[in-house]
Write a protein that holds these residues in place. Structure first.
Motif, mmCIF file in Angstrom:
data_model
loop_
_atom_site.group_PDB
_atom_site.id
_atom_site.type_symbol
_atom_site.label_atom_id
_atom_site.label_comp_id
_atom_site.label_asym_id
_atom_site.label_seq_id
_atom_site.Cartn_x
_atom_site.Cartn_y
_atom_site.Cartn_z
ATOM 1 N N GLU A 110 0.811 -1.216 0.000
ATOM 2 C CA GLU A 110 0.000 0.000 0.000
ATOM 3 C C GLU A 110 0.848 1.272 0.000
ATOM 4 O O GLU A 110 0.515 2.238 -0.680
ATOM 5 C CB GLU A 110 -0.964 0.011 1.190
ATOM 6 C CG GLU A 110 -1.811 1.272 1.288
ATOM 7 C CD GLU A 110 -2.615 1.610 0.043
ATOM 8 O OE1 GLU A 110 -2.765 2.812 -0.251
ATOM 9 O OE2 GLU A 110 -3.090 0.688 -0.647
ATOM 10 N N GLY A 111 1.930 1.283 0.746
ATOM 11 C CA GLY A 111 2.786 2.468 0.782
ATOM 12 C C GLY A 111 3.366 2.806 -0.582
ATOM 13 O O GLY A 111 3.453 3.976 -0.966
ATOM 14 N N VAL A 112 3.754 1.799 -1.335
ATOM 15 C CA VAL A 112 4.291 2.005 -2.686
ATOM 16 C C VAL A 112 3.191 2.509 -3.612
ATOM 17 O O VAL A 112 3.383 3.468 -4.370
ATOM 18 C CB VAL A 112 4.922 0.695 -3.235
ATOM 19 C CG1 VAL A 112 5.305 0.838 -4.704
ATOM 20 C CG2 VAL A 112 6.127 0.289 -2.403
ATOM 21 N N VAL A 113 2.018 1.886 -3.541
ATOM 22 C CA VAL A 113 0.885 2.303 -4.375
ATOM 23 C C VAL A 113 0.541 3.762 -4.083
ATOM 24 O O VAL A 113 0.355 4.561 -5.007
ATOM 25 C CB VAL A 113 -0.343 1.392 -4.138
ATOM 26 C CG1 VAL A 113 -1.579 1.947 -4.829
ATOM 27 C CG2 VAL A 113 -0.060 -0.023 -4.611
ATOM 28 N N SER A 114 0.469 4.127 -2.825
ATOM 29 C CA SER A 114 0.132 5.510 -2.454
ATOM 30 C C SER A 114 1.163 6.497 -2.969
ATOM 31 O O SER A 114 0.805 7.578 -3.453
ATOM 32 C CB SER A 114 0.003 5.634 -0.937
ATOM 33 O OG SER A 114 -1.113 4.911 -0.485
ATOM 34 N N GLU A 115 2.439 6.137 -2.885
ATOM 35 C CA GLU A 115 3.498 7.035 -3.370
ATOM 36 C C GLU A 115 3.433 7.179 -4.889
ATOM 37 O O GLU A 115 3.580 8.287 -5.413
ATOM 38 C CB GLU A 115 4.880 6.533 -2.943
ATOM 39 C CG GLU A 115 6.015 7.419 -3.403
ATOM 40 C CD GLU A 115 5.869 8.890 -3.021
ATOM 41 O OE1 GLU A 115 6.220 9.758 -3.861
ATOM 42 O OE2 GLU A 115 5.408 9.187 -1.901
ATOM 43 N N LEU A 116 3.198 6.092 -5.611
ATOM 44 C CA LEU A 116 3.070 6.167 -7.071
ATOM 45 C C LEU A 116 1.871 7.024 -7.463
ATOM 46 O O LEU A 116 1.972 7.874 -8.356
ATOM 47 C CB LEU A 116 2.949 4.767 -7.670
ATOM 48 C CG LEU A 116 4.187 3.879 -7.565
ATOM 49 C CD1 LEU A 116 3.848 2.440 -7.962
ATOM 50 C CD2 LEU A 116 5.331 4.428 -8.404
ATOM 51 N N GLU A 117 0.761 6.834 -6.774
ATOM 52 C CA GLU A 117 -0.434 7.633 -7.054
ATOM 53 C C GLU A 117 -0.185 9.110 -6.753
ATOM 54 O O GLU A 117 -0.532 9.988 -7.557
ATOM 55 C CB GLU A 117 -1.614 7.124 -6.226
ATOM 56 C CG GLU A 117 -2.879 7.909 -6.442
ATOM 57 C CD GLU A 117 -4.043 7.429 -5.591
ATOM 58 O OE1 GLU A 117 -4.972 8.234 -5.404
ATOM 59 O OE2 GLU A 117 -4.031 6.277 -5.111
ATOM 60 N N SER A 118 0.428 9.402 -5.626
ATOM 61 C CA SER A 118 0.712 10.799 -5.266
ATOM 62 C C SER A 118 1.637 11.449 -6.289
ATOM 63 O O SER A 118 1.409 12.595 -6.696
ATOM 64 C CB SER A 118 1.353 10.871 -3.883
ATOM 65 O OG SER A 118 0.448 10.462 -2.897
ATOM 66 N N SER A 119 2.658 10.726 -6.714
ATOM 67 C CA SER A 119 3.594 11.257 -7.720
ATOM 68 C C SER A 119 2.854 11.551 -9.020
ATOM 69 O O SER A 119 3.075 12.598 -9.646
ATOM 70 C CB SER A 119 4.727 10.268 -7.970
ATOM 71 O OG SER A 119 5.502 10.108 -6.817
ATOM 72 N N ALA A 120 1.986 10.641 -9.434
ATOM 73 C CA ALA A 120 1.226 10.831 -10.673
ATOM 74 C C ALA A 120 0.289 12.039 -10.550
ATOM 75 O O ALA A 120 0.198 12.859 -11.465
ATOM 76 C CB ALA A 120 0.444 9.573 -11.013
ATOM 77 N N ARG A 121 -0.367 12.169 -9.418
ATOM 78 C CA ARG A 121 -1.290 13.304 -9.230
ATOM 79 C C ARG A 121 -0.531 14.635 -9.236
ATOM 80 O O ARG A 121 -0.987 15.612 -9.828
ATOM 81 C CB ARG A 121 -2.091 13.140 -7.941
ATOM 82 C CG ARG A 121 -3.138 12.043 -8.054
ATOM 83 C CD ARG A 121 -4.041 11.994 -6.818
ATOM 84 N NE ARG A 121 -4.941 10.866 -6.868
ATOM 85 C CZ ARG A 121 -6.033 10.786 -7.622
ATOM 86 N NH1 ARG A 121 -6.361 11.799 -8.402
ATOM 87 N NH2 ARG A 121 -6.796 9.722 -7.598
ATOM 88 N N ARG A 122 0.629 14.662 -8.579
ATOM 89 C CA ARG A 122 1.444 15.889 -8.589
ATOM 90 C C ARG A 122 1.905 16.240 -10.006
ATOM 91 O O ARG A 122 2.160 17.409 -10.301
ATOM 92 C CB ARG A 122 2.658 15.735 -7.674
ATOM 93 C CG ARG A 122 2.346 15.833 -6.202
ATOM 94 C CD ARG A 122 3.594 15.955 -5.341
ATOM 95 N NE ARG A 122 4.527 14.862 -5.523
ATOM 96 C CZ ARG A 122 4.531 13.717 -4.838
ATOM 97 N NH1 ARG A 122 3.623 13.508 -3.899
ATOM 98 N NH2 ARG A 122 5.425 12.783 -5.078
ATOM 99 N N SER A 123 1.994 15.239 -10.874
ATOM 100 C CA SER A 123 2.436 15.465 -12.254
ATOM 101 C C SER A 123 1.273 15.694 -13.215
ATOM 102 O O SER A 123 1.462 15.739 -14.421
ATOM 103 C CB SER A 123 3.264 14.275 -12.727
ATOM 104 O OG SER A 123 4.457 14.200 -11.994
ATOM 105 N N GLY A 124 0.046 15.816 -12.679
ATOM 106 C CA GLY A 124 -1.090 16.199 -13.502
ATOM 107 C C GLY A 124 -2.159 15.146 -13.709
ATOM 108 O O GLY A 124 -3.142 15.408 -14.412
ATOM 109 N N ALA A 125 -2.012 13.963 -13.147
ATOM 110 C CA ALA A 125 -3.004 12.900 -13.331
ATOM 111 C C ALA A 125 -4.144 13.059 -12.320
ATOM 112 O O ALA A 125 -4.379 12.220 -11.465
ATOM 113 C CB ALA A 125 -2.338 11.538 -13.198
#
Length: 142
Positions: free
Chosen positions: A121-136
């Motif tokens: 879950e921690g990895v999934v959350s970090e990937l999602e947060s990174s994607a959202r910060r990049s415009g997703a």
């Protein structure tokens, strides 16, 4: 397993760029099937798709052990080029998978624009947060 979808293809491209980097760092083996049930709206994805198909077919499928050389094409996620291919094609073809060892950690279904991740879950959350910060901004967890 966590799944994502979005009505915007660009959201999935962004997310898969981060997922691809993570998979590359984990030493994952990623494959893509170079078939699509639907036309590709993105010109860049369509050009890459056709280019890869031509390259494989013109080589006669050399080095390929499968009967169909367009199935299970390996993507090199240790390179920026491989990550770009993964982010553009990973959700647009009939199938894309990634394994770490014997464990399936990524899969996609083209017609549903859905991807599955099997990470902590921690990895999934970090990937999602990174994607959202990049415009997703339109990513949806299922």
């Amino acid at each position: 397993m966590t799944s994502y979808t979005s009505s915007r293809e660009s959201d999935l491209e962004i997310l898969l760029s981060f997922v691809g980097r993570h998979l590359g760092e984990a030493g994952a083996i990623a494959t893509v099937d170079l078939y699509a049930d639907q036309g590709m709206a993105s010109g860049e994805a369509r050009c890459l798709f056709e280019e890869l198909k031509r390259k494989i077919l013109s080589s006669g499928g050399k080095g390929r052990k499968r009967e169909d050389p367009l199935m299970g094409v390996v993507l090199d996620l240790s390179s920026e080029e491989g990550i770009r291919r993964f982010s553009l094609l990973g959700f647009r073809t009939i199938g894309c998978e990634a394994f770490v060892g014997n464990d399936l950690v990524f899969a996609s279904v083209e017609n549903e624009r859905t991807i599955w991740l099997d990470f902590p879950e921690g990895v999934v959350s970090e990937l999602e947060s990174s994607a959202r910060r990049s415009g997703a901004s339109g990513l949806m967890r299922r």
